[in-house]
Enzyme design. Structure first.
Site, PDB file in Angstrom:
ATOM      1  N   ALA A 120      42.949  39.666  41.696  1.00 20.78           N
ATOM      2  CA  ALA A 120      43.095  38.506  42.692  1.00 20.78           C
ATOM      3  C   ALA A 120      44.640  38.661  43.216  1.00 20.78           C
ATOM      4  CB  ALA A 120      42.947  37.247  42.011  1.00 20.78           C
ATOM      5  N   THR A 121      45.544  39.349  42.459  1.00 20.61           N
ATOM      6  CA  THR A 121      46.866  39.261  43.162  1.00 20.61           C
ATOM      7  C   THR A 121      46.900  40.183  44.363  1.00 20.61           C
ATOM      8  OG1 THR A 121      48.056  39.066  40.983  1.00 20.61           O
ATOM      9  CG2 THR A 121      49.085  40.207  42.735  1.00 20.61           C
ATOM     10  N   ASN A 200      45.176  27.622  37.131  1.00 20.36           N
ATOM     11  CA  ASN A 200      44.914  28.517  35.934  1.00 20.36           C
ATOM     12  C   ASN A 200      45.576  27.885  34.797  1.00 20.36           C
ATOM     13  OD1 ASN A 200      47.366  29.034  37.828  1.00 20.36           O
ATOM     14  ND2 ASN A 200      48.142  30.465  36.129  1.00 20.36           N
ATOM     15  N   GLN A 228      39.952  31.859  39.157  1.00 21.61           N
ATOM     16  CA  GLN A 228      39.681  30.902  37.752  1.00 21.61           C
ATOM     17  C   GLN A 228      38.321  29.956  37.882  1.00 21.61           C
ATOM     18  OE1 GLN A 228      41.142  31.067  34.912  1.00 21.61           O
ATOM     19  NE2 GLN A 228      43.178  32.072  35.255  1.00 21.61           N
ATOM     20  N   SER A 248      38.761  37.674  40.957  1.00 20.95           N
ATOM     21  CA  SER A 248      39.033  38.609  39.886  1.00 20.95           C
ATOM     22  C   SER A 248      37.687  39.268  39.010  1.00 20.95           C
ATOM     23  CB  SER A 248      40.173  37.987  39.176  1.00 20.95           C
ATOM     24  OG  SER A 248      40.571  38.861  38.144  1.00 20.95           O
ATOM     25  N   HIS A 250      38.438  40.397  35.467  1.00 17.83           N
ATOM     26  CA  HIS A 250      38.599  40.310  34.241  1.00 17.83           C
ATOM     27  C   HIS A 250      38.718  38.826  33.619  1.00 17.83           C
ATOM     28  CE1 HIS A 250      42.975  39.068  33.837  1.00 17.83           C
ATOM     29  NE2 HIS A 250      42.945  39.575  35.063  1.00 17.83           N
ATOM     30  N   THR A 288      40.262  55.137  46.949  1.00 16.92           N
ATOM     31  CA  THR A 288      39.038  55.165  46.282  1.00 16.92           C
ATOM     32  C   THR A 288      38.550  54.184  45.534  1.00 16.92           C
ATOM     33  OG1 THR A 288      39.274  57.671  46.129  1.00 16.92           O
ATOM     34  CG2 THR A 288      37.557  56.626  44.730  1.00 16.92           C
ATOM     35  N   CYS A 374      51.251  35.316  33.327  1.00 16.92           N
ATOM     36  CA  CYS A 374      52.239  35.900  34.508  1.00 16.92           C
ATOM     37  C   CYS A 374      53.547  35.316  34.200  1.00 16.92           C
ATOM     38  CB  CYS A 374      51.557  35.874  35.796  1.00 16.92           C
ATOM     39  SG  CYS A 374      49.748  36.568  35.895  1.00 16.92           S
TER      40      CYS A 374
END
Length: 450
Positions: A120-121, A200, A228, A248, A250, A288, A374
């Protein structure tokens, strides 16, 4: 040869005497190098065993079914999905396109509108900097909120250094923006509105559909960071009128290192690529595509489509169990953010008359956080809570409990027990709490400096 080496490696692995069921308190194949018979020691902290995991907003464990879907693309189907001359490339490309469709289905999009990224970043950076750089000749203004994720705020600050203007919308004490204020801030040169779907740190759900209507009325592209929100609440990009959406892997029981960017095709949104290379992902994100990670994210999205409703009901019961369990035993507990508009798996609490760092250190047996992973290295109070108007002392005592698919009732009950015990212990040492119990209004006290 590779499979023979794999069999030899697995055969040589020493069996462990520790048998543990899969849970967030954590599945382990073999004892950690930090473990000893009397407990675990790491970074100078010693605890009896692995902590309960209640930090789902930071990351989630990979669902075993997701891992099963990924393994073939590490061991036997390891072709480059961009290799067009042989079977290995073809089967990897097919797997990537299947995953693209799985992600698209979960948010009501077309597979052609999904770009795979590293997370997401990166998606946020492409959205904010990419859009404004592409339209820089006519559009010089961005609108966002004070409570966005740090990567959104930093991307906006980067644009400011380049001469763009940014408006940071304040939020109310419930964490929600004022829609009338948003409408007033839109200008003819506004190139983007970026508002996070689910916060978040405090779990507040912004009125995204209403924001989308305002942006459509003024013909301004609308970006939302939905890292989120994906797999937690129902998403419909058409209903929300979203131009760009960051996702995202994870956070949804998928692997780390993979994410996606939704980019609307009609009306088409354009961005300037932030990376140069081989032109993969329609030239927007060269490099890739990591087939196993993408397959894992796709599988996680497919599971969420089937199980999201069940997960939400179960997690809601656990959240209520946690909050009621704590409030029944101690007073001075405040929920940060709206209780009506929030994702149920995020419970951010402040405990009055307790020193926050001491509370966190005392909860060594529960893996929780004081805010965003973060920014949790900072000793400053959360900028999100300060934006809500939370007093600095209360902002310092906030704990974010993250509940997820694999959280158990036993873990919740143990977390309640440990939290209450630690708060009570710290309050016993607090002269302020003693004064409050005696009926003294400490806010009226004028403290003298010596």
């Amino acid at each position: 040869m590779a499979s023979k080496l794999l069999r030899q490696t697995l055969t040589k692995t020493k069996p462990t005497n520790v048998i543990r069921r899969f849970s967030t308190a954590a599945a382990i194949a073999s004892p950690s190098e930090y473990e000893d018979p009397t407990g675990i020691t790491m970074k100078g902290v010693k605890i009896a065993g692995r902590p309960l995991y209640l930090d789902m907003q930071a990351t989630s464990p990979v669902d075993p079914r997701v891992l099963d879907s990924m393994l073939p693309y590490y061991l036997s189907r390891y072709g480059n999905p961009h290799s067009r001359t042989h079977l290995y490339g073809w089967e990897s490309e097919t797997a990537v396109e299947t995953a693209r469709a799985q992600v698209a289905t979960l948010i009501g999009a077309s597979p052609k509108e999904i770009i795979f990224t590293s997370g997401a970043t990166e998606s946020n950076n492409i959205s904010i900097k990419g859009v404004m750089h592409f339209y820089k000749d006519k559009k010089r203004h961005v609108i966002t909120t004070q409570t966005e994720h740090k990567c959104v705020l930093d991307s906006c600050r980067h644009l400011q250094q380049e001469g763009f203007e940014v408006t940071y919308l304040p939020v109310g004490s419930d964490g929600l923006i004022d829609l009338d204020r948003l409408r007033k801030e839109i200008r003819p040169d506004t190139g983007l509105v970026s508002v996070m779907t689910v916060n978040n740190e405090i779990g507040v759900v912004q009125p995204i559909e209403e924001i989308g209507k305002i942006c459509k009325e003024f013909n301004v592209p609308f970006h939302t960071d939905a890292a989120q929100a994906l797999a937690k609440i129902k998403i419909d990009v058409d209903k929300w009128n979203v131009s760009l959406m960051s996702l995202s892997g994870h956070k949804i029981y998928g692997p780390k290192g993979v994410g996606a960017l939704y980019m609307r095709r009609r009306p088409r949104i354009r961005v300037e690529p932030q990376m140069n290379g081989g032109g993969q992902e329609r030239g927007i994100r060269s490099g890739t595509v990591p087939t196993p990670l993408v397959v894992g994210m796709g599988a996680a999205c497919e599971l969420a489509l089937k199980e999201m409703e069940y997960d939400e009901k179960r997690i809601k019961r656990l959240q209520e169990r946690l909050l009621n369990g704590i409030r029944e035993k101690i007073d001075g507990v405040v929920v940060n953010g709206s209780m009506d508009r929030r994702y149920v798996g995020n419970l951010n609490l402040s405990f009055a008359y307790v020193e926050g760092e001491s509370l966190l250190m005392g909860l060594k047996e529960v893996a929780v956080s004081s805010g965003s992973a973060c920014t949790s290295a900072s000793l400053e109070p959360s900028y999100v809570l300060r934006a809500l108007g939370v007093d600095e002392d209360m902002a310092h005592t906030s704990i974010r409990f993250g509940i997820g698919r694999f959280t158990t009732e036993e873990e919740i009950d143990r977390a309640v027990e440990l939290t209450v015990k630690q708060v009570e212990k710290l309050r016993e040492m607090s002269p302020l709490y003693e004064m409050v119990k005696e009926g003294i209004d400490i806010k009226q006290i004028h403290w003298a400096q010596h």
